[in-house]
Design a protein around this motif. Structure first.
Motif, PDB file in Angstrom:
ATOM      1  N   UNK A 255       0.846  -1.180   0.000  1.00 39.25           N
ATOM      2  CA  UNK A 255       0.000   0.000   0.000  1.00 39.25           C
ATOM      3  C   UNK A 255       0.892   1.244   0.000  1.00 39.25           C
ATOM      4  N   UNK A 256       0.246   2.414  -0.069  1.00 41.88           N
ATOM      5  CA  UNK A 256       1.014   3.646   0.052  1.00 41.88           C
ATOM      6  C   UNK A 256       0.482   4.745  -0.837  1.00 41.88           C
ATOM      7  N   UNK A 257       0.882   5.957  -0.499  1.00 40.33           N
ATOM      8  CA  UNK A 257       0.558   7.135  -1.299  1.00 40.33           C
ATOM      9  C   UNK A 257       1.857   7.657  -1.897  1.00 40.33           C
ATOM     10  N   UNK A 258       1.862   7.858  -3.199  1.00 43.24           N
ATOM     11  CA  UNK A 258       3.069   8.305  -3.885  1.00 43.24           C
ATOM     12  C   UNK A 258       2.750   9.448  -4.833  1.00 43.24           C
ATOM     13  N   UNK A 259       3.690  10.344  -4.970  1.00 50.00           N
ATOM     14  CA  UNK A 259       3.638  11.381  -5.998  1.00 50.00           C
ATOM     15  C   UNK A 259       4.585  10.934  -7.101  1.00 50.00           C
ATOM     16  N   UNK A 260       4.032  10.457  -8.203  1.00 51.98           N
ATOM     17  CA  UNK A 260       4.896   9.942  -9.260  1.00 51.98           C
ATOM     18  C   UNK A 260       5.107  10.997 -10.338  1.00 51.98           C
ATOM     19  N   UNK A 261       6.182  10.829 -11.066  1.00 51.76           N
ATOM     20  CA  UNK A 261       6.602  11.796 -12.078  1.00 51.76           C
ATOM     21  C   UNK A 261       5.727  11.714 -13.323  1.00 51.76           C
ATOM     22  N   UNK A 262       5.757  12.753 -14.150  1.00 50.33           N
ATOM     23  CA  UNK A 262       5.135  12.615 -15.467  1.00 50.33           C
ATOM     24  C   UNK A 262       5.846  11.500 -16.230  1.00 50.33           C
ATOM     25  N   UNK A 263       5.106  10.740 -17.007  1.00 44.65           N
ATOM     26  CA  UNK A 263       5.659   9.630 -17.797  1.00 44.65           C
ATOM     27  C   UNK A 263       6.198   8.495 -16.922  1.00 44.65           C
ATOM     28  N   UNK A 264       5.762   8.412 -15.670  1.00 42.90           N
ATOM     29  CA  UNK A 264       6.297   7.379 -14.786  1.00 42.90           C
ATOM     30  C   UNK A 264       5.944   5.986 -15.298  1.00 42.90           C
ATOM     31  N   UNK A 265       6.837   5.038 -15.015  1.00 40.73           N
ATOM     32  CA  UNK A 265       6.641   3.658 -15.448  1.00 40.73           C
ATOM     33  C   UNK A 265       5.380   3.026 -14.865  1.00 40.73           C
ATOM     34  N   UNK A 266       4.916   3.508 -13.722  1.00 44.41           N
ATOM     35  CA  UNK A 266       3.713   2.937 -13.141  1.00 44.41           C
ATOM     36  C   UNK A 266       2.497   3.156 -14.037  1.00 44.41           C
ATOM     37  N   UNK A 267       2.559   4.190 -14.862  1.00 45.57           N
ATOM     38  CA  UNK A 267       1.494   4.459 -15.837  1.00 45.57           C
ATOM     39  C   UNK A 267       1.923   4.052 -17.235  1.00 45.57           C
ATOM     40  N   UNK A 268       3.120   4.503 -17.647  1.00 44.51           N
ATOM     41  CA  UNK A 268       3.576   4.270 -19.026  1.00 44.51           C
ATOM     42  C   UNK A 268       4.074   2.853 -19.268  1.00 44.51           C
ATOM     43  N   UNK A 269       4.273   2.089 -18.211  1.00 41.77           N
ATOM     44  CA  UNK A 269       4.867   0.769 -18.380  1.00 41.77           C
ATOM     45  C   UNK A 269       3.937  -0.304 -18.880  1.00 41.77           C
ATOM     46  N   UNK A 270       2.676   0.058 -19.223  1.00 41.58           N
ATOM     47  CA  UNK A 270       1.680  -0.946 -19.591  1.00 41.58           C
ATOM     48  C   UNK A 270       0.843  -0.457 -20.760  1.00 41.58           C
ATOM     49  N   UNK A 271       0.474  -1.390 -21.599  1.00 38.86           N
ATOM     50  CA  UNK A 271      -0.414  -1.038 -22.707  1.00 38.86           C
ATOM     51  C   UNK A 271      -1.814  -0.704 -22.195  1.00 38.86           C
ATOM     52  N   UNK A 272      -2.301  -1.515 -21.268  1.00 40.64           N
ATOM     53  CA  UNK A 272      -3.649  -1.346 -20.736  1.00 40.64           C
ATOM     54  C   UNK A 272      -3.579  -0.567 -19.421  1.00 40.64           C
ATOM     55  N   UNK A 273      -4.154   0.635 -19.399  1.00 41.84           N
ATOM     56  CA  UNK A 273      -4.100   1.486 -18.199  1.00 41.84           C
ATOM     57  C   UNK A 273      -5.475   1.645 -17.550  1.00 41.84           C
ATOM     58  N   UNK A 274      -6.414   0.826 -17.962  1.00 39.88           N
ATOM     59  CA  UNK A 274      -7.786   0.912 -17.465  1.00 39.88           C
ATOM     60  C   UNK A 274      -7.834   0.788 -15.943  1.00 39.88           C
ATOM     61  N   UNK A 275      -7.160  -0.209 -15.401  1.00 41.11           N
ATOM     62  CA  UNK A 275      -7.211  -0.429 -13.963  1.00 41.11           C
ATOM     63  C   UNK A 275      -6.416   0.659 -13.234  1.00 41.11           C
ATOM     64  N   UNK A 276      -5.242   0.996 -13.748  1.00 42.43           N
ATOM     65  CA  UNK A 276      -4.415   2.019 -13.112  1.00 42.43           C
ATOM     66  C   UNK A 276      -5.163   3.341 -12.977  1.00 42.43           C
ATOM     67  N   UNK A 277      -5.954   3.687 -13.986  1.00 37.39           N
ATOM     68  CA  UNK A 277      -6.715   4.942 -13.970  1.00 37.39           C
ATOM     69  C   UNK A 277      -8.112   4.769 -13.389  1.00 37.39           C
TER      70      UNK A 277
END
Length: 352
Positions: A255-277
């Motif tokens: 768990x945790x709260x993070x401030x991630x960078x623009x273009x971060x791998x947590x978002x950009x690292x996947x083709x499908x971002x439905x769940x992440x968003x």
């Protein structure tokens, strides 16, 4: 924002741990090696993305680059990434021909045929023979040698030389000859390279799918599957909505709260971002679909809003735009994330 299922929440929590956001690596070089490759087109954002995965500072990331431990180049998708120095050659060459074919039409428009590229390479190599030089120095040398750099011709020349492992970036603006700067490159190709990229992507980004791997690398689905099949026995898997996701064995969610960078791998690292968003449209994090990803607030692996920083004389102010209210019990974690961002930049950061 839609409600996530238990399996989706587990998937996101596991990604937080796999991506070193819950347990940072021992140093910058180890973090980049673990991640294999990290988006780096936004210079300042990318320093933070690496630093928070190593409990380090932005200055530490620049120092690791200056020491030759990590480099910035175009190993995949024609996009700047951070990579361990010894990994850049095999990783870039793995998809270089595919990018060449993808960009062939644009290269013809720019009159960059094999002859022009060979002449440009000679100019760049001669300019870098005595050591690193800035991007502008290289562009000036190309113009002086009769190789125009207008209309994006210059960036396409340098990008081509980088993905074919002739040059690497060794500071924010400086380039060096690959074979001079990278003294011990790994030699991988063919099925061995496919297995290596599959193993390291799924360990650092998993749980993820074969389609995620293909998108991230720019490989074909067939090649991504070959790589995965070669290392499947080393991995664990579970299904989300009937879709297989592969990951490192023993990986538990965090768990945790993070401030991630623009273009971060947590978002950009996947083709499908439905769940992440959490079902939100992509333009909430890429306004106007202009390709510029905003920095995001992440709660337990899910994007819950965006944030921005403002530098003041007294320190950094962080303002958030939460799409849903941050639960009161998470407020201390959010403030810790803000303080961590400030510490990585040698300043006091406060939430406003």
């Amino acid at each position: 924002m839609r409600r996530l299922t238990a399996d989706e929440r587990r998937l996101l929590g596991m990604r937080v741990r796999a991506q070193l956001l819950a347990e940072p690596a021992a140093c910058v070089a180890d973090a980049v090696e673990r991640m294999l490759s990290m988006q780096a087109q936004d210079w300042f954002g990318s320093l933070w993305a690496v630093a928070q995965r190593a409990d380090a500072s932005a200055a530490d990331v620049e120092a690791a680059q200056a020491r030759g431990e990590i480099v910035r180049s175009w190993p995949m998708r024609g996009t700047l990434h951070w990579t361990r120095a010894e990994d850049i050659r095999w990783l870039a060459l793995l998809t270089a021909d595919r990018i060449d074919r993808r960009d062939a039409g644009r290269m013809r428009q720019l009159e960059l045929d094999d002859g022009a590229l060979a002449r440009s390479r000679s100019v760049v190599e001669a300019t870098l023979a005595d050591g690193p030089a800035s991007r502008q120095t290289l562009l000036d040398a190309l113009v002086a040698a009769g190789q125009p750099v207008h209309a994006q011709r210059g960036p396409h020349i340098l990008g081509h030389l980088a993905r074919h492992a002739h040059v690497v970036m060794v500071s924010r603006t400086d380039y060096a000859l690959h074979d001079v700067w990278v003294t011990e490159p790994r030699a991988l190709d063919g099925d061995e390279a496919l297995a290596e990229v599959a193993r390291r992507y799924l360990v650092s980004h998993g749980p993820a799918t074969i389609h995620d791997l293909a998108w991230w690398t720019g490989l074909t689905i067939a090649d991504a599957r070959r790589g995965v099949d070669a290392v499947r026995g080393e991995l664990a898997a579970f299904a989300v909505d009937g879709v297989e996701h592969l990951h490192a064995s023993g990986l538990e969610p965090a768990e945790g709260v993070h401030l991630i960078a623009p273009f971060d791998e947590l978002v950009l690292g996947y083709r499908d971002r439905e769940v992440t968003l959490r079902g939100e449209p992509l333009d909430r994090i890429v306004p106007g679909s202009n390709g510029m990803f905003l920095p995001a607030i992440v709660v337990d692996g899910a994007v819950s809003g965006t944030w921005r920083r403002t530098a003041r004389a007294a320190g950094i102010e962080v303002e958030t735009d939460a799409w849903v209210p941050i639960p009161g019990r998470r407020e201390p974690a959010l403030r810790r994330a803000v303080r961590a961002y400030g510490a990585a930049h040698g300043a006091t950061a406060t939430l406003v």
